[in-house]
Design a protein around this motif. Structure first.
Motif, PDB file in Angstrom:
ATOM      1  N   UNK A   1      20.135  66.430 -12.610  1.00 15.47           N
ATOM      2  CA  UNK A   1      20.391  65.565 -11.461  1.00 15.47           C
ATOM      3  C   UNK A   1      20.210  64.127 -11.943  1.00 15.47           C
ATOM      4  N   UNK A   2      21.228  63.292 -11.812  1.00 17.03           N
ATOM      5  CA  UNK A   2      21.178  61.914 -12.288  1.00 17.03           C
ATOM      6  C   UNK A   2      21.197  60.957 -11.109  1.00 17.03           C
ATOM      7  N   UNK A   3      20.253  60.023 -11.100  1.00 22.00           N
ATOM      8  CA  UNK A   3      20.217  58.970 -10.085  1.00 22.00           C
ATOM      9  C   UNK A   3      20.294  57.631 -10.810  1.00 22.00           C
ATOM     10  N   UNK A   4      21.287  56.821 -10.457  1.00 21.85           N
ATOM     11  CA  UNK A   4      21.482  55.511 -11.071  1.00 21.85           C
ATOM     12  C   UNK A   4      21.205  54.425 -10.044  1.00 21.85           C
ATOM     13  N   UNK A   5      20.298  53.522 -10.398  1.00 18.97           N
ATOM     14  CA  UNK A   5      19.994  52.365  -9.573  1.00 18.97           C
ATOM     15  C   UNK A   5      20.882  51.205 -10.022  1.00 18.97           C
ATOM     16  N   UNK A   6      21.415  50.445  -9.092  1.00 16.55           N
ATOM     17  CA  UNK A   6      22.310  49.341  -9.401  1.00 16.55           C
ATOM     18  C   UNK A   6      21.586  48.085  -9.838  1.00 16.55           C
ATOM     19  N   UNK A   7      20.452  48.270 -10.504  1.00 18.52           N
ATOM     20  CA  UNK A   7      19.684  47.128 -11.009  1.00 18.52           C
ATOM     21  C   UNK A   7      18.677  47.619 -12.040  1.00 18.52           C
ATOM     22  N   UNK A   8      18.086  46.673 -12.747  1.00 20.01           N
ATOM     23  CA  UNK A   8      17.102  46.959 -13.786  1.00 20.01           C
ATOM     24  C   UNK A   8      15.716  47.042 -13.147  1.00 20.01           C
ATOM     25  N   UNK A   9      15.151  48.234 -13.082  1.00 21.11           N
ATOM     26  CA  UNK A   9      13.825  48.430 -12.496  1.00 21.11           C
ATOM     27  C   UNK A   9      12.770  48.528 -13.595  1.00 21.11           C
ATOM     28  N   UNK A  10      11.563  48.135 -13.279  1.00 22.96           N
ATOM     29  CA  UNK A  10      10.441  48.276 -14.209  1.00 22.96           C
ATOM     30  C   UNK A  10       9.791  49.644 -14.103  1.00 22.96           C
ATOM     31  N   UNK A  11       9.892  50.259 -12.917  1.00 23.95           N
ATOM     32  CA  UNK A  11       9.218  51.531 -12.682  1.00 23.95           C
ATOM     33  C   UNK A  11       9.979  52.324 -11.637  1.00 23.95           C
TER      34      UNK A  11
END
Length: 100
Positions: A24-34
């Motif tokens: 299962x892949x989840x992609x966030x539209x930004x650079x997260x630290x955690x």
């Protein structure tokens, strides 16, 4: 392989029921630290990557969350859109969300 996209500024993808032995892949539209993975029912262990690798059940290059209701936060070591991959041998329900 199932995928979810979380838009910049949104908090996460919730109530995802995993398919056994399927990434299962989840992609966030930004650079997260955690990122934080929440196991909503504790039905099976979770194997997690946040560094671009593809996780495998019991794999040496994965982080593991035991079969329990709870949460684990993981630092994201990569730049660019943050990508979280999760696999399990069972069908637990999870949420994937931004950390701090």
């Amino acid at each position: 392989m199932a995928t979810h996209t979380v838009a910049k500024g949104d908090l996460g993808a919730h109530a995802i029921t995993l398919v056994a032995n399927t990434v299962e892949t989840t992609t966030f539209g930004e650079d997260l630290d955690e990122i934080t993975i929440v196991s909503l029912d504790g039905a099976a262990p979770l194997y997690i990557t946040v560094d671009g690798r593809t996780p495998t059940v019991g794999g040496a290059s994965t982080r593991v969350m035991p079969a329990a209701i709870g949460a684990v936060s993981i630092d994201v070591p990569t730049a660019g859109n943050s990508v979280v991959k999760v696999i399990s041998s069972g069908t637990p329900t999870i949420s994937v969300q931004r950390g701090r």
